[in-house]
Design an enzyme around this catalytic site. Structure first.
Site, PDB file in Angstrom:
ATOM      1  CG  HIS A   1      90.842  29.324  96.075  1.00  0.00           C
ATOM      2  ND1 HIS A   1      90.319  30.320  96.863  1.00  0.00           N
ATOM      3  CD2 HIS A   1      92.196  29.379  96.253  1.00  0.00           C
ATOM      4  CE1 HIS A   1      91.313  30.950  97.491  1.00  0.00           C
ATOM      5  NE2 HIS A   1      92.447  30.411  97.143  1.00  0.00           N
TER       6      HIS A   1
ATOM      7  CG  HIS B   1     109.724  23.470 129.361  1.00  0.00           C
ATOM      8  ND1 HIS B   1     110.664  23.448 128.360  1.00  0.00           N
ATOM      9  CD2 HIS B   1     109.145  22.235 129.343  1.00  0.00           C
ATOM     10  CE1 HIS B   1     110.667  22.255 127.773  1.00  0.00           C
ATOM     11  NE2 HIS B   1     109.752  21.515 128.358  1.00  0.00           N
TER      12      HIS B   1
ATOM     13  CD  GLU C   1     102.386  19.731 122.305  1.00  0.00           C
ATOM     14  OE1 GLU C   1     102.618  19.582 121.082  1.00  0.00           O
ATOM     15  OE2 GLU C   1     103.192  19.362 123.192  1.00  0.00           O
TER      16      GLU C   1
ATOM     17  CG  HIS D   1      95.388  27.075  94.014  1.00  0.00           C
ATOM     18  ND1 HIS D   1      95.205  25.963  94.783  1.00  0.00           N
ATOM     19  CD2 HIS D   1      95.432  28.125  94.869  1.00  0.00           C
ATOM     20  CE1 HIS D   1      95.139  26.326  96.050  1.00  0.00           C
ATOM     21  NE2 HIS D   1      95.285  27.635  96.138  1.00  0.00           N
TER      22      HIS D   1
END
Lengths: 664, 664
Positions: free
Chosen positions: A26, A475, A413, A261
């Site tokens: 890259h 859950h 999280e 890129h």
């Protein structure tokens, strides 16, 4: 400023030539950010290439890790000992210059990047670590911990949600020594970003409580330098410097386009770029004058020497603190740790076993161990009390006071986990962070990177099965245990007793690599351990209760299902069967024991029933004869936990019946 | 406005009493958002409780799904047939009112929520679906698709990164018929949010291109109504209404505090709340006048009748369009689909097998099928061309033009996946979305929810193993295959040929539930299929090449490793062994076949070698005799793909040697 441009062009051509030679890589990012990197590394970054582990170095993270040739060029030019040959070996097997920067492979690489957004979140963790250690160890006149954390980010990083999570918390915590540079080149792999990324990024970061320096021309050295100078003065906010850059800067036909890129420029375009930027030197040749201007070793040596003098004076005045800081940054546990563990073992074995959820047992042993572990920094994604990550020793870290040992990460999280990796990579701290097991899904790639880097971090996941009950299938984890255990090098504990929980935390503190500790929300079984169990737990699996002679059947389980197999064993014994009960609190560790040990525990060939309230897939590897895995291979239900166990046919009766069928 | 307050209080007391009875649940959110919900549902929401599937209904999503009693109360009060008994059964086994709202369980619940942030992203997907279908089907004077999407979000949703990803794209795409309401109560589970969430949320959403209505008093009915009125007029931006609310509104001792979030109020506090709010009615009793005021059936019937008249006129003028819209929203594939598949089968079986990557084979069959599948809406998280999700049939959706069939999601894997779920739940579209397999980690919980809801969505993951090569271990999946296969009900394909890729896409279009299609980046094996293979592929696993008689050894593989076992088979055959080669492109599906079929393919008991360039854990379940799994159980390396295969000892020689050992 032609010399500065020459210095920057050294990065560009190392990059262009290396990617061309590797025929893969890259080039665009390194070419676009070369000018910014030149200013940062030559004017601001305080580091010593001769000692990449100097504890007070500024941290530098390239979160847009696909542009790794930028980092490698900088390490080569500034004197980290990365040779031209190393560069030429870019993306080759076992080289020091892999496709993406990898922690532990290349000196000077502070964290593994490539999975977008996470390097940025790592940097937030590093800045938090600096602030915490500074408050803990610095004394009047002795700023022994006092460094900046710099992070480069691209459009991709800023689109990823994990960056938002970390940015929001960095703003809330006022981490003013964090300086991010946004490579605003308006290009991502699909092309021009405004079609899918129209954020007003400066306004967004201001809204997150950041100091924003907008509209910096990323190819104007003075403007870049002014931005860094201003950023370093931010009194109470992290800084985002938004630099407008041209991807692939200098390539006459490809700059500003997606094609620069992720692919080599091509031989002809490389030649044209040389002409365009006035770089007459051959491939891989950087003139001596330019090499010398880049060499950061003299400056670095001086900076570290000054710090060493400061630290010597600090040591004279605060010997205990100095020794403690050295211990902590060396990653050594306190001398008393083993004694503390032994005391806990005695307490547990000496007491009556009580009916309690393992999350509570984990909370107690952790709290007791933390009394002697000031390096541990806990936290939770908004569920401190339900995960019981919050112990009696916990004190909250707040924007005003970092002396505590507990981070309220909010409902983030992934950001939490990536920040933990940053803290662990920074050194001086051992992070643990908690959420419900099912939401490990949100942060999974950070757990993976923790394992890939071999960082000492602990992911505490509670509410670990259908036993969660009323909250229902969203859950109730099922496939998460096998998914986490499958991460290479992982060490996953699912303790079923306080002693097992203790060993889990002990192991997590000692091992060089992350641990997952999984704990049930609901009450576990009540049973007494034999003294010898300790050794077996430390091997990941052991005989909890054996038959008198050779067993007719082996019942193996983990965590909250131990009670179930103990109950089934009793029934089977009543029917005259010789039953062995095995506990495997850490299947990863057990699988790494030699086959003889595994056989001594599981008695391969003997009919076996494995029981775990989760996807059965993990356990088939241990079935070497007739056997069955009793697990949960469908989504849960919303109902009280015990009812769901019955609805899922996960009962002692079922285990008895499966065993009976095997023995029929 | 005492009547409005009474209407809202009906929600509050149904919630309070139900949670008290269940002795478990989350009263705070419903009590805090009751006033907002009352205004939305009674003044604005266009729906017909008698027909929850009316295609032009407004969509309502409660992203803060833990406050499910808000949704259940609304459904009960407005006439969806949810009875008082259903409410009393909240959080009981097999009830219609599980802990979190679940799609498919309760009429009127548009998507499963609870995992925070995702309901919001689902709503963005629904709004995108509406816009796309409107552009496709509406004609002058016939706005047959013309509805709003409303979504309630809490602090937790806004902290989650997935919401950022979806919000950013919603702003970019100018989804002006999306209206979000932020329940700004400054409380999350850990307590008062400013300690971990200090964003200026209105400024943040303005920066993302949203119309923001800030500082609305969430307990002032007029202010709420004015906000909705203004929001619906937003010409070109989605709207975020920021409502300041009091969590647990009405509980004199607990409102505004964390303790009202996730636990019953307690009998005494319930009594006090009744007194405080002037609600003299017994538990579960809502006076007739209030029930009547809430009943949305008369209004809903009228609204749908008007629309039916509109649609009848539309059908008269545009019969083909009307039929097509009905087909699409009924989820029926076009009549020509099977023919198109058959034509592809013929094309493939009739042609010469070519050396190509499976991602390319997938691209070709997908492109060909898409010619007859206008309901399919593809997309990619910024890697359209490297995943080859972009087919010859693809046309980009842009903020100005939704007639295309391809969404550039940007670098937002999780946002993409959750939006896909929203589109699938909306109806009328079948979404597929692509990224690299390793980054399925970022979006894993959305894939799980897709499975839990049984939505027709396709997750295309390429770059599926160490074969990725130079990008190194951060980009080389290993544990992702077993992790995805472990999701209950999942259907994961890892095709190794164009025919297998075709069946994967065929199956994905037909099954009621999500599919994962995994495709290698590198070239696959070249081999010709037998005509009979088709049937075997459709069963998930089959004999690709059999021995003349009973096999001495079975070699089984998937995807890119088929070439490796075919090569090994040749060597073993040269040594006089009878070898059967098995392909298992979909282990999930194969595992659901009866044991007799599995045995007919794998010849249980015969020595077997399973080969897959991934964690071996998945395959042990199929080892019913001597056997071994050759896989990858450590992190990859940065090097050309073939070198890594050798470095990992994943070669034909290894397979030969493992087989030889088994046969020794």
């Amino acid at each position: 400023m032609s010399d500065r441009r020459d210095l920057a062009n050294a990065i560009r051509f190392l990059t262009v030539d290396v990617v061309q030679k590797a025929n893969s890589g890259h080039p665009g990012t390194a070419m676009g950010m070369a000018d910014i990197a030149e200013v940062l590394w030559n004017d601001f970054l305080r580091h010593n290439p001769a000692n990449p582990k100097w504890l007070n170095r500024d941290r530098f993270v390239q979160s847009n890790g696909h542009g790794s040739m930028l980092t490698y060029s900088l390490l080569h030019l500034s004197g980290y000992g990365l040779t031209v040959q190393d560069l030429k070996d870019h993306r080759k097997l076992h080289s020091k210059t892999p496709g993406h920067p990898e922690y532990g492979i290349t000196a000077g690489v502070e964290t593994t990047t490539g999975p977008l957004g996470q390097g940025f979140a790592n940097a937030v963790g590093m800045a938090l670590a600096e602030r915490k250690l500074a408050q803990e160890f610095n004394r009047e006149g002795f700023p022994v911990v006092d460094h900046f954390t710099y992070v480069f980010v691209g459009d991709g990083c800023l689109m990823e949600g994990v960056a938002q999570e970390a940015a929001s918390l960095a703003g809330t915590l006022k981490l003013n020594k964090l300086i991010a540079v946004y490579d605003d080149n308006k290009i991502s792999i699909d092309g021009e970003t405004p079609g899918w990324f129209a954020d007003d990024t400066p306004a967004r970061f201001r809204a997150l409580g950041w100091n924003v320096i907008a509209d910096v021309d990323g190819h104007d050295f003075d403007a870049i330098a002014a931005a860094f100078t201003a950023a370093r003065r931010s009194p109470d906010k992290p800084t985002m410097i938004c630099c407008k850059t041209i991807i692939g800067y200098g390539s006459p036909n490809k700059q500003g386009k997606e094609e620069v890129h992720g692919a080599p420029l091509g031989v002809d375009e490389v030649t044209l770029t040389r002409e365009h930027l006035g770089w007459p030197h051959e491939a891989f040749v950087v003139p001596d004058a330019i090499m010398q201007a880049w060499d950061a070793r003299p400056r670095g040596e001086k900076a570290e020497a000054e710090w060493n003098a400061l630290f010597a004076a600090y040591r004279a005045q605060h010997p205990a603190l100095a020794a403690e800081l050295e211990r902590r940054t060396a990653g050594r546990l306190p001398e008393g740790f083993d004694t503390a563990v032994s005391a806990e073992v005695e307490r547990i074995l000496g007491g009556e076993p009580v009916k309690q959820p393992v999350r509570k047992a984990s909370n107690r042993v952790l709290g007791n161990l933390l009394k002697g572990l000031p390096e541990v920094i806990g936290g939770s994604a908004d569920v401190s009390l339900s995960t019981l990550a919050w112990t009696g020793e916990a004190r909250s870290i707040t924007p005003e006071d970092f002396s505590g040992n507990f981070v309220h990460y909010g409902v983030r999280e992934f950001g939490m986990s990536a920040m933990m990796n940053g803290m662990a990579a920074h050194g001086g701290l051992i992070p643990y962070g908690a959420c419900y097991l099912v939401f490990s899904d949100y942060s999974r790639n950070a757990v993976r990177l923790s394992a890939l880097m071999g960082l000492k971090a602990v992911f505490l996941y509670t509410h670990d099965s259908i036993g969660v009950g009323e909250d229902g299938p969203t859950h109730q984890p099922c496939e998460q245990l096998v998914a986490l255990r499958a991460i290479p090098t992982m060490s996953l504990w699912r303790p079923g007793s306080e002693l097992e929980a203790l060993v889990a935390w002990e192991s997590a503190m000692k091992r060089e690599g992350p641990s997952v500790i999984v704990a049930a929300r609901q009450d576990g079984a009540v049973f007494a351990h034999k003294a010898g169990d300790l050794e077996g737990i430390r091997k990941g699996g052991y005989i909890l209760k054996d038959a008198a002679g050779k067993p007719d059947v082996v019942l193996a389980a983990t965590g909250s299902e131990l009670g179930l197999v103990l109950e089934a064993a009793k029934v089977l014994e009543g029917e005259g069967r010789a039953v062995r009960v095995v506990s495997i609190p850490n299947g990863n560790l057990f699988a790494r024991q030699d086959r003889a040990y595994q056989d001594s525990v599981l008695s391969f060939g003997t009919p076996a029933v494995f029981v775990e309230a989760a996807s059965p897939l993990y356990w088939y590897q241990f079935l070497k004869g007739p056997g069955v895995v009793v697990g949960v291979d469908r989504f849960g239900e919303s109902a009280p936990g015990p009812e769901i166990y019955r609805a899922m046919n996960l009962t002692a009766e079922r285990v008895v019946s499966e065993a009976a069928q095997l023995l029929a």
